[in-house]
Structure formats: C-alpha cells, structure tokens
Design a protein around this motif. Sequence first.
Motif, short mmCIF file in Angstrom:
data_model
loop_
_atom_site.label_atom_id
_atom_site.label_comp_id
_atom_site.label_asym_id
_atom_site.label_seq_id
_atom_site.Cartn_x
_atom_site.Cartn_y
_atom_site.Cartn_z
N GLY A 14 0.82 -1.21 0.00
CA GLY A 14 0.00 0.00 0.00
C GLY A 14 0.85 1.25 0.00
N PHE A 15 0.33 2.30 -0.65
CA PHE A 15 1.03 3.56 -0.74
C PHE A 15 0.07 4.70 -0.40
N GLY A 16 0.62 5.77 0.14
CA GLY A 16 -0.18 6.92 0.50
C GLY A 16 0.72 8.06 0.95
N ASP A 17 0.09 9.18 1.29
CA ASP A 17 0.84 10.34 1.76
C ASP A 17 1.51 10.02 3.09
N VAL A 18 2.74 10.51 3.24
CA VAL A 18 3.51 10.23 4.46
C VAL A 18 3.92 11.54 5.13
N GLN A 19 4.24 11.40 6.40
CA GLN A 19 4.77 12.51 7.17
C GLN A 19 5.87 11.99 8.07
N GLU A 20 6.78 12.88 8.48
CA GLU A 20 7.85 12.45 9.38
C GLU A 20 7.46 12.77 10.81
N ILE A 21 7.49 11.72 11.65
CA ILE A 21 7.19 11.87 13.07
C ILE A 21 8.34 11.25 13.85
N ASN A 22 9.02 12.10 14.66
CA ASN A 22 10.16 11.64 15.46
C ASN A 22 11.20 10.90 14.62
N GLY A 23 11.49 11.40 13.45
CA GLY A 23 12.51 10.81 12.59
C GLY A 23 12.06 9.58 11.81
N GLU A 24 10.78 9.21 11.92
CA GLU A 24 10.26 8.05 11.19
C GLU A 24 9.22 8.50 10.17
N SER A 25 9.21 7.83 9.03
CA SER A 25 8.24 8.11 7.98
C SER A 25 6.97 7.31 8.26
N LYS A 26 5.85 8.03 8.48
CA LYS A 26 4.56 7.38 8.82
C LYS A 26 3.50 7.82 7.81
N PHE A 27 2.52 6.93 7.58
CA PHE A 27 1.39 7.31 6.73
C PHE A 27 0.55 8.36 7.43
N LYS A 28 0.07 9.36 6.67
CA LYS A 28 -0.78 10.39 7.26
C LYS A 28 -2.13 9.82 7.66
#
Length: 154
Positions: free
Chosen positions: A121-135
């Motif tokens: 699966g793919f989607g928009d991501v954001q960086e949280i505490n140095g980790e790339s997470k799905f929005k």
Amino acid sequence: MFPVLGLATLLLAACQGGTAKKTQAKIDSTIVTNAESAPDSVQCYQYIKNRDTATLSLKSENNKVTGTLGYNLYEKDKNAGTIAGMVKGDTIIANYTFQSEGKTSVREVAFLKKGNQLAEGFGDVQEINGESKFKDLSKLKFDGSMTFEKIDCK
C-alpha cells in the motif's frame, strides 16, 4: 451358519475400515490447516518486475508480525532490514527498519493480503520523530503496482 457368520464379519470389518478412513481424513486436514497458522511458520513472498525485485518473509503470531524485507530497485539504492507490526483483518501495518546508504531509517509499510499475494500500500507520508509514517491509513492505495507473490522459503 458359517457363511452367514463370515458375511457378518466381512460387513463389520468393512464398516470399521470406512470409519477409520474418515477419521484419518479429518485428522490430516486439521494438521494441514493448523500447520499453515502455526506460530513458528514463516511465509515468504517475492516481487519481480523488469529489473526490480523485492523479497519479504513474515512470521506471525497473535496478530503480530515480524520478518525481513528487502528492495533491489533498478537504478535506486538497495535497502534491506526488518519489519515489525500488526495484522488487522487482511492488512499488515508494520515499521520497516532498514539500512540504505550507510544510514538506518524507519518507514511505515502496509500490505493487503489477496489470496497468495500481498499488495503493498502507498499513500501520503509525514515524518514523526525521525520516522516516515502514513498520514491516514484509511486512504492507502493498494493498486497492485507492487504485488508480492507467495514463494517457497529458501
């Protein structure tokens, strides 16, 4: 008298043999079913398209999943690492901790089980505490652009 007794013995033996076969079939199918869902069983998957390859091995127990994942995409940096996450219905959501260009990174990954395949699966991501997470996990797209086929583990 003896022919009747012999016939009765044959019928009784035939009936018992049939019961034994049915019981054995039930036991065998239970063993096969339980072996597939056994906690120690590892399932392996592979993606191949043109010069791109990726491999995934998963071990699941009590809705938790761990394993290894590696991508070797043409003209991109190769990366490999481990995944750890949760199984929610037919979807796996996990953190992928990997090495690329000498640096350790963490990226959230998602896979949707479709028979013997896992679609990434793919989607928009954001960086949280140095980790790339799905929005937003509800907006992931499992469009089949990267589908892993189940293979025998090596």
